[in-house]
Scaffold this active site. Structure first.
Site, short mmCIF file in Angstrom:
data_model
loop_
_atom_site.label_atom_id
_atom_site.label_comp_id
_atom_site.label_asym_id
_atom_site.label_seq_id
_atom_site.Cartn_x
_atom_site.Cartn_y
_atom_site.Cartn_z
N MET A 22 0.82 -1.21 0.00
CA MET A 22 0.00 0.00 0.00
C MET A 22 0.85 1.26 0.00
SD MET A 22 -3.38 -0.20 0.05
CE MET A 22 -4.24 -1.66 -0.50
N HIS A 139 4.37 5.26 2.13
CA HIS A 139 3.19 4.46 2.45
C HIS A 139 1.94 5.31 2.41
CE1 HIS A 139 0.56 1.54 4.33
NE2 HIS A 139 1.52 0.65 4.13
N HIS A 140 0.87 4.70 1.91
CA HIS A 140 -0.41 5.39 1.81
C HIS A 140 -0.95 5.79 3.18
CE1 HIS A 140 -3.99 6.80 0.04
NE2 HIS A 140 -4.06 5.97 -0.97
N ALA A 141 -0.46 5.13 4.23
CA ALA A 141 -0.88 5.52 5.58
C ALA A 141 -0.29 6.88 5.96
CB ALA A 141 -0.46 4.47 6.60
N LEU A 142 0.78 7.30 5.26
CA LEU A 142 1.38 8.62 5.54
C LEU A 142 0.76 9.69 4.65
CD1 LEU A 142 5.22 7.99 5.88
CD2 LEU A 142 3.51 8.17 7.69
#
Lengths: 467, 467
Positions: A22, A139-142
């Site tokens: 991701m 990362h897409h979480a960032l």
């Protein structure tokens, strides 16, 4: 300091597996400044590596333990090692774009380990034409893909003579053009109740499957609202994927595409979609895999503040989605373009007539298809809601530099997911429209052929439009 | 097919963390064959990549789930992707050995992800002298360092004209020289009750802390047996480590070292240890960190079948360990060599007088210091039992080739662990003694300086020995 991870970021972390990393990526090409020595790339690498202080976004990593009661939290990396994150690489001979794309494909295939901050940057030498490349992975979480690109661009300058410019991951005083860092930081967890957060909150709720929202979504996908009333056929793109990635990229002058639009009364975005449609038609015919029914693309579109009912502060960030029929059943390029134009118009009208919550739900869909796909499947929707995502993100219109090195082009690498094996993301910069195609290598064979077909399609559209 | 992971391999997997990756590495340098074209490295890479069938050892990955009742098992990788494991890389300019060692350091720093088979190989071009390099990385749960090197060597031939030779990870019919693969495979889980397995079993028991064995070990380490009766001072090497690695490597003609031994009545191994001792003395003096008491090295030594009481089949594999005083308190190189020779002799005598279980326990220590360290700490042994591990693994004496490419040198990369931040592994090949130094970059600064000091020491020993 340990900080909580907001539910959307956590969902991106938890949805991830070996077949579905991701992270978003970016490939940037630079021209060495006049008078660059033969150690220029090494010096550039060292400048990128030897930053005085790293921005907090790039220092934290996800952590889960007994101490956090099993919850995912962000934790600063106590043993942060910049050498792990900023790397100096080289291409094998003959150093063509092909070798560069192979390296980017390989780098994009590997997951970021949670035990370290979730990013990497590779300064790449060895292109035989002397250009310097930089591949970044976040990362897409960032950050989402758009924020990642803006973050990279935020450190650039229009002044070729400016020097002592920071690296994108360096900490900058908030006044000096670090808006993108700030925004990325903000989009994570620090903002109390705010626009973007509301939109993200909805995705999180969807992941938790609150009845009402899922009903709204599945209703839409069952053709009961106009913006979603298309039938997407099964294609080779709509299968389970593996963890192998192929990346292909190329750009075309915006002028050429705009001329086609002008001559046919269509928009630049319509022409971009028509290029993709024609290229995919040829590609699928060659594989003897073109479905009878036309393909449907999900196209994220910007929402105005009224549409999204968002507070003014971050309103510009809100994104809705339109389902566009790609007319791949039609033989004639001009016919395809006309039908796409019509479909896009219909979709936008449908979008404006949607309720705010529907728009936000679509926005959530656009941002987190991986999270919603299982939900949709549980709702009994077995056919794909659309065949692929085609995004077109406008970038800077003028020439930009990093410490004197001219940015020649910038190409996005996105996230294929199960059921959505190909992603096309376009971005404009300095008079060129760049196409970044990211796919699963096993599900989408010979991805790079699509570049040739895209180029053929520009020619065909020009001919059809008489320009 | 899911197969159980033996306790030792499981211990290596579970002991691993971001600061302590548990893989061994190898760097091999090749000379291109006569008439090699300019695409030679790519062709070599493609030959290495396009193997018909992969050996099972290289196809399995560790897995733990509800389905396996939480136990670690080996599971075949259903989506095995050779492109993830065999890679074509290049060095940045100017392509010196320094750039090669930097790349190897970086590659050796990153953990292997459990979700894929636990190995990687990088075919590396770009050395300015035209040599071709190969860096390989294999998890210690699959093979130990010695087996890994033998595995790589097992595919080589002494015939420069032989072609169609397999890659080390290719599946070979068991008759054609695939003993190393077989052995590595065997050492894992398939053999019922057998020599090696007994030794491994002891480590496993030690990890499970059965009273008697731990007593034997701690007794030894408390100076109550002669083979272990040395006092190791605290040094900078005996600290907690981080996940950053530095690798340095160089070789010297065996002839030169042997001549020193001949003139001084010492062995080749004594000379190797004296080189390390002198280099470390200089290194620590420069850092103002030389302890008053002499450093102690743990030196693995081969055991004969009687010593190890092992069945004949795998007896040659058994390894015991001798604690050797490195005489770093002495100024004169000749004095150091003499004291090391004496210490080694004493140690070997002590070793022969040990009981089989003690020898096997030492063998276990040699193979799994990471597993035993916490046990020792629990036993109240706070000072380090030794300062570093120096291994000397004999390799082939004649020139070997892979599909016509001459193997010029082969250098081992080992595993630093907490409390043991530097590892020196030597291996001989074709008349040269290669030193591979692997350390934690933060704990052991300027590791590469040790190469200069090693070279200085050869000169000093030659002068002292009058050769």
């Amino acid at each position: 300091m340990v900080t909580p991870i907001d539910p959307t970021s956590a969902a991106f972390l938890l949805a991830e597996n070996r077949n579905m990393p991701m992270h978003v990526g970016g490939l940037q090409l630079f021209k060495k400044p006049e008078g660059a020595g033969r150690n220029y790339v090494r010096e550039m690498f060292e400048e990128m590596r030897d930053v005085e202080e790293i921005a907090p976004l790039f220092l934290k990593h996800p952590h889960r333990s007994l101490g956090t009661a099993g919850q995912l939290v962000w934790q600063p990396d106590e043993q942060f090692d910049i050498e792990h994150h900023v790397r100096h690489s080289a291409l094998p001979k003959p150093g063509r774009v092909r070798e560069l794309l192979e390296l980017c494909s390989r780098l994009h295939s590997t997951r970021l380990a949670w035990e370290r901050p979730l990013w990497e940057a590779h300064i790449i030498e060895g292109l035989r034409d002397g250009r310097v490349a930089m591949y970044t992975k976040t990362h897409h979480a960032l950050v989402d893909g758009v924020s990642a690109m803006r973050l990279l661009q935020s450190v650039l300058s229009t002044d070729p003579d400016q020097r002592n410019m920071p690296a994108p991951w360096g900490k900058r005083p908030s006044r000096s053009g670090s808006k993108a860092v700030e925004k990325a930081e903000k989009s994570l967890s620090d903002i109390p109740v705010q626009a973007l957060r509301t939109a993200l909150g909805i995705t999180a709720e969807a992941a938790g499957m609150p009845g009402a929202l899922v009903k709204t979504l599945s209703k839409g996908l069952r053709n009961e609202t106009s913006a979603l009333s298309l039938y997407a056929p099964r294609t080779i793109f709509n299968q389970s994927i593996t963890g192998s990635r192929r990346f292909a990229a190329q750009d075309w002058p915006v002028e050429r595409l705009r001329a086609i639009g002008k001559a046919t009364g269509t928009t630049l975005n319509d022409v971009v979609l028509a290029m993709c449609a024609g290229a995919m038609r040829t590609y699928l015919i060659e594989l003897d895999a073109l479905p009878e029914a036309p393909l449907v693309a999900m196209v994220p579109v910007g929402l105005n503040a009224k549409q999204s009912q968002l507070a003014s502060a971050d309103g510009g960030n809100a994104v809705g989605s339109v389902m566009v029929q790609l007319a791949t059943d039609l033989h004639d390029p001009a016919d395809r373009l006309a039908r796409i134009h019509k479909s896009m118009q219909d979709g936008k009208e449908g979008l404006s007539s949607m309720t705010p919550v529907q728009i936000l739900a679509m926005s959530a869909l656009g941002q987190a298809p991986a999270i919603l796909t299982p939900i949709l499947r549980m709702q009994g929707i077995v056919r794909p809601p659309y065949n692929l995502i085609i995004s077109n993100v406008p970038g800077p219109k003028t020439t930009h530099y990093w410490n004197g090195a001219q940015l020649l082009g910038t190409y996005p690498l996105s996230i294929p997911i199960n059921g959505m094996a190909l992603n096309i993301t376009c971005t404009s910069y300095d008079g060129h429209m760049a196409f970044g195609l990211t796919g699963c290598r096993r599900t989408v064979p010979h991805l790079q052929r699509l570049l040739t077909f895209l180029d053929d399609e520009v020619g065909a559209l020009e001919k059809a439009a008489g320009v």
